[in-house]
Design an enzyme around this catalytic site. Sequence first.
Site, short mmCIF file in Angstrom:
data_model
loop_
_atom_site.label_atom_id
_atom_site.label_comp_id
_atom_site.label_asym_id
_atom_site.label_seq_id
_atom_site.Cartn_x
_atom_site.Cartn_y
_atom_site.Cartn_z
N SER A 198 16.27 82.08 -48.78
CA SER A 198 15.56 83.16 -49.48
C SER A 198 16.35 83.63 -50.70
CB SER A 198 15.35 84.35 -48.54
OG SER A 198 14.51 83.99 -47.49
N ARG A 221 15.59 83.30 -54.94
CA ARG A 221 15.58 84.50 -55.78
C ARG A 221 16.64 84.43 -56.88
NH1 ARG A 221 13.30 85.34 -50.98
NH2 ARG A 221 11.93 87.12 -50.62
N ARG A 267 -1.68 76.14 -46.69
CA ARG A 267 -1.25 77.52 -46.38
C ARG A 267 -2.00 78.54 -47.23
NH1 ARG A 267 5.10 77.72 -45.88
NH2 ARG A 267 4.56 79.75 -45.02
N SER A 325 5.12 91.09 -45.45
CA SER A 325 5.49 89.76 -45.93
C SER A 325 6.40 89.89 -47.13
CB SER A 325 4.24 88.96 -46.32
OG SER A 325 4.62 87.87 -47.15
N GLN A 371 7.38 87.53 -48.97
CA GLN A 371 6.94 86.66 -50.07
C GLN A 371 5.91 87.39 -50.92
OE1 GLN A 371 5.57 83.00 -48.33
NE2 GLN A 371 7.62 82.39 -47.70
N ASP A 408 11.34 83.62 -38.82
CA ASP A 408 11.55 82.17 -38.83
C ASP A 408 12.30 81.67 -37.59
OD1 ASP A 408 10.24 81.97 -41.25
OD2 ASP A 408 12.07 82.20 -42.42
N LYS A 439 2.71 79.46 -40.99
CA LYS A 439 4.00 79.01 -41.55
C LYS A 439 3.87 77.53 -41.93
CE LYS A 439 6.02 82.90 -41.40
NZ LYS A 439 6.33 83.56 -42.68
N ARG A 488 3.06 77.36 -36.08
CA ARG A 488 4.28 77.34 -35.26
C ARG A 488 4.06 77.88 -33.86
NH1 ARG A 488 8.93 79.05 -39.57
NH2 ARG A 488 9.09 76.96 -40.43
C1 S3P Z 1 10.57 84.41 -46.85
C2 S3P Z 1 9.74 85.24 -46.16
C3 S3P Z 1 9.09 84.90 -44.89
C4 S3P Z 1 9.74 83.68 -44.24
C5 S3P Z 1 10.02 82.61 -45.23
C6 S3P Z 1 10.94 83.10 -46.32
C7 S3P Z 1 11.12 84.86 -48.14
O1 S3P Z 1 7.72 84.62 -45.10
O2 S3P Z 1 8.93 83.18 -43.21
O3 S3P Z 1 10.63 81.49 -44.60
O4 S3P Z 1 12.10 84.25 -48.64
O5 S3P Z 1 10.61 85.83 -48.71
P1 S3P Z 1 6.64 85.82 -45.18
O6 S3P Z 1 7.07 86.70 -46.26
O7 S3P Z 1 5.34 85.15 -45.54
O8 S3P Z 1 6.61 86.42 -43.82
#
Ligand code: S3P
Length: 436
Positions: A24, A28, A123, A167, A169, A319, A346, A350
Site C-alpha cells: 500500500s 502511494r 472487479r 475502503s 482504495q 487482506d 478481492k 476470497r
Molecule cells: C488497499 C486497501 C484494501 C486492501 C488492498 C490494499 C490499499 O482494499 O484490500 O489490498 O492499499 O488501499 P479496499 O480499500 O478495497 O478494502
Amino acid sequence: MPQPLTASRSARFKGRVRVPGDKSISHRALILGALATGRTPISGLLKADDVMATARAVSALGAEVTEVEGGFEVLGQGVGGLLAPDAPLDFGNSGTGSRLMLGVAAGHDMEAEFTGDESLCRRPMGRVLAPLQTMGLLVEGGRTTLPLRVRGTRDLVPIVYELPVPSAQVKSAILLAGLHAPGRTTVIESAPSRDHTERMLAHFGAEVTVVERDGARASTVGGDAELRGRPVEVPGDPSSAAFAIAAAIICEGSDITVEHVLMNPTRTGFIDTLREMGADIELLGLRDAGGEPVGDLRVRTSALKGVRVPSERAPAMIDEYPILAVVAAFAEGETRMQGLAELRVKESDRLSATAAGLLACGVEAAIEGDHLIVIGSSEVPGGGMVATHMDHRIAMAFLILGLGARAPVTVDDTSMIATSFPEFVPLMTGLGGQFS
Ligand code: S3P
C-alpha cells in the site's frame, strides 16, 4: 503457464527475516512522488508486479521513475502536471494501483484508458467511479469494470462523501482527486480503513485533517494543493509478514523474528487476533519510520484456541482473512470471522476460495451469510489440491497450511505470488519450510 507447488510438514522455523516493503505504501509513494515537484527518493519500495505496474503508469503520464542504489527515485510533475498517456495504462492484477490512479486521472484534462488482467477486469470499479463522477470525471459508456476509458478535467468539484463500505482504495482515490479541486474534499467512513494516504499526503506538505468520532472517521484534504518531493522509507509489509508469523505459530519448535514490520494500528488486526487466540508474539523496539510506526515481531510456536473476530475489525485485517482462516484450522474449537462480504470482491472471491481450500484440506469450514466459520484442531489432515483462482494470498495461505498439516498440500498455481511477495518461497525455505 500455471506453476503448481507442494508444501510439506516442516518444523523448527528459526531465524531473523525482513519481508519486502509494504504494498500500500509503495503504490502511494510512487503516486505522490509523481504529483510532487522535485525528487522523491524511496527506500524499501516493494519490487513486485502490482507496484511495478503503478511505476509504469506514472511514467506513462510523464513522471520519471528510476531505480537507484538503495531503492527508487521519482521525479514528479506537480499536482495537475501529468500528461495524457499515448497507450492504455495496464495495471495487471492491481486494484490499488488502478483505483488510486483513477483519482489522479480525474484531476487532469486528459483521456486515459485503464485496463488490467482477467481478475482485475472482473472487479467492481463503480464504487470508485461514482464519487469521482460527482467530482467531474467522465466515464465512456457508463462502464463499471475495466477496461475503461475516462476523461478527467481541470475543473473538479470538491465533495463530502460518505463511503457506503469502508475502503482505503476508494477513500484514497477521492482524496487524490481532491488535491486537484478547489476547496476541501472530505471522505467519511464508518470504520477507519488504512490511513497511509492521509499520513503520506501530510508528509508531502498537503493540508490534511483527520477527525475521529464514535469509531467513524472523516479525512479532509485541502485542494489546489502543492506537494513537494520528500524521501519515503517503506517499512515491511504486515500482510506479507503474516505468512511467516503464521508458519512459526503452527510449525513445532519455531522461534523467529520478523524485523521492521509496519505496525500502523489500521493494519494490526491480524496480530491482535492471533494474540487473542493465545499466540506468543512479542513486539520489540516500536519506533517511527518516516511517519509510520514499525517494530520487530518475535514469534514462537503456540497452542491456539478459536475466537470470534468481530466485523469492526475487518478493515484492519482485510487482506489477512485467508491466512487467519488457515491458522484457525490449527486452533482448538470454533473461530467465527464476521463481516466478510468485502472478501468476495478481492483478487478472487476470497470467502469462497478460502472455505473451499479448507474443505479440500480436510478442515471443517462453513460460510454463513458473511461469516466464515472454521472448526480447528491441532492435527490438520491436509493432503488437498487447492484452487488459487489467480489470487496470491490464497496461494500463500494454503502453502502455509501445508507446512503445518499431516499430509502435503498442493496449490494449483503460484505465479500470482509475484504480484505482492516474489521472495515468498525462498524466504520461507530459508526459515525452514519444505516445498517441492
Ligand atoms: C488497499 C486497501 C484494501 C486492501 C488492498 C490494499 C490499499 O482494499 O484490500 O489490498 O492499499 O488501499 P479496499 O480499500 O478495497 O478494502
